[in-house]
Write a protein that holds these residues in place. Sequence first.
Motif, short mmCIF file in Angstrom:
data_model
loop_
_atom_site.label_atom_id
_atom_site.label_comp_id
_atom_site.label_asym_id
_atom_site.label_seq_id
_atom_site.Cartn_x
_atom_site.Cartn_y
_atom_site.Cartn_z
N SER A 198 0.82 -1.20 0.00
CA SER A 198 0.00 0.00 0.00
C SER A 198 0.86 1.26 0.00
O SER A 198 0.39 2.34 -0.35
N ASP A 236 0.30 1.07 -3.99
CA ASP A 236 -1.08 1.58 -4.05
C ASP A 236 -1.20 2.79 -3.13
O ASP A 236 -1.95 2.78 -2.16
N TYR A 278 -4.23 1.29 4.26
CA TYR A 278 -5.25 0.24 4.18
C TYR A 278 -5.98 0.05 5.51
O TYR A 278 -7.09 -0.47 5.54
N ARG A 291 -10.87 -3.61 -4.40
CA ARG A 291 -9.85 -2.73 -4.95
C ARG A 291 -8.56 -3.49 -5.28
O ARG A 291 -8.03 -3.40 -6.38
N VAL A 292 -8.06 -4.22 -4.29
CA VAL A 292 -6.78 -4.89 -4.47
C VAL A 292 -6.88 -6.01 -5.51
O VAL A 292 -5.98 -6.19 -6.33
N LEU A 313 -6.79 -4.39 -8.84
CA LEU A 313 -5.45 -3.89 -9.14
C LEU A 313 -4.55 -5.03 -9.62
O LEU A 313 -3.78 -4.87 -10.57
N THR A 360 -0.02 3.97 -7.94
CA THR A 360 -1.39 4.06 -8.42
C THR A 360 -1.89 5.50 -8.47
O THR A 360 -2.81 5.80 -9.23
#
Length: 259
Positions: A10, A35, A41, A52-53, A56, A240
């Motif tokens: 993250s 991210d 997170y 989301r993950v 991704l 991201t």
Amino acid sequence: MSDPILVFDSGIGGLTVLRELRTVMPDRRFVYVVDDAGFPYGDWEEAPLVQRVSDLFAEMIATHRPEAAVIACNTASTLLLPELRERFSIPFVGTVPAIKPAAERTRSGLVSVLATPGTVRRDYTRGLIDDFARQCDVTLVGSQKLAGMAESHIRGRPVDGKALWGEIAECFVERDGRRTDIVVLACTHYPFLANMFRKLAPWPVDWLDPAEAIARQAFKVTGAAVAAELLEGFDHAVFTSGAPDYATRRLIHGFGLAL
């Protein structure tokens, strides 16, 4: 040229894992995915974070076609590993709290796990304690602020010692003449603060960093590449948000990563 290994976090705490991966596998290429648009997170509800993950990873796997993926994030690992392994065909190596080795090493029987609130809440973490540390007294300490403090520290910004102590103080337990002797660093950001932790600690403890074990497991599932295929400028970082600040770009370049 061999396919790269995807390293995901993250934030930039996963650089501690990338550093160890390069030591164990110097002949491999890596793509480090941050991210930062979703960081931290620990503030997310589980369902939207899973979505989301997972999405991704679908995008990153299609783009970079990695041989394997290392999730250098305890929160994402404890929440998502089974789903990712079911959805995608590549091997996944996760980052989970090093509770088993802590239970094996402790002499006092008092172990603390320093983590994000999400990792502390997760049934996965409680399961590790039930499976491997029933004979120990395990204190779970969930910090809302440490990951952000680590991000600031890595970028060269000052971190207030008093505030830092407030986040780790609960790790130090005295009971029946015994003291905590191991603190599990259950977030890949935290090793960057380890030197400050040592200075603040009221007595010496073993700060258990999982990076070495993660790297060994990644090597186990991927093996070695052909050294002759290694090219200069082969490792890349992907953010991201698409727009890391100057201090972050300098840090990333210092780790040999191109944006």
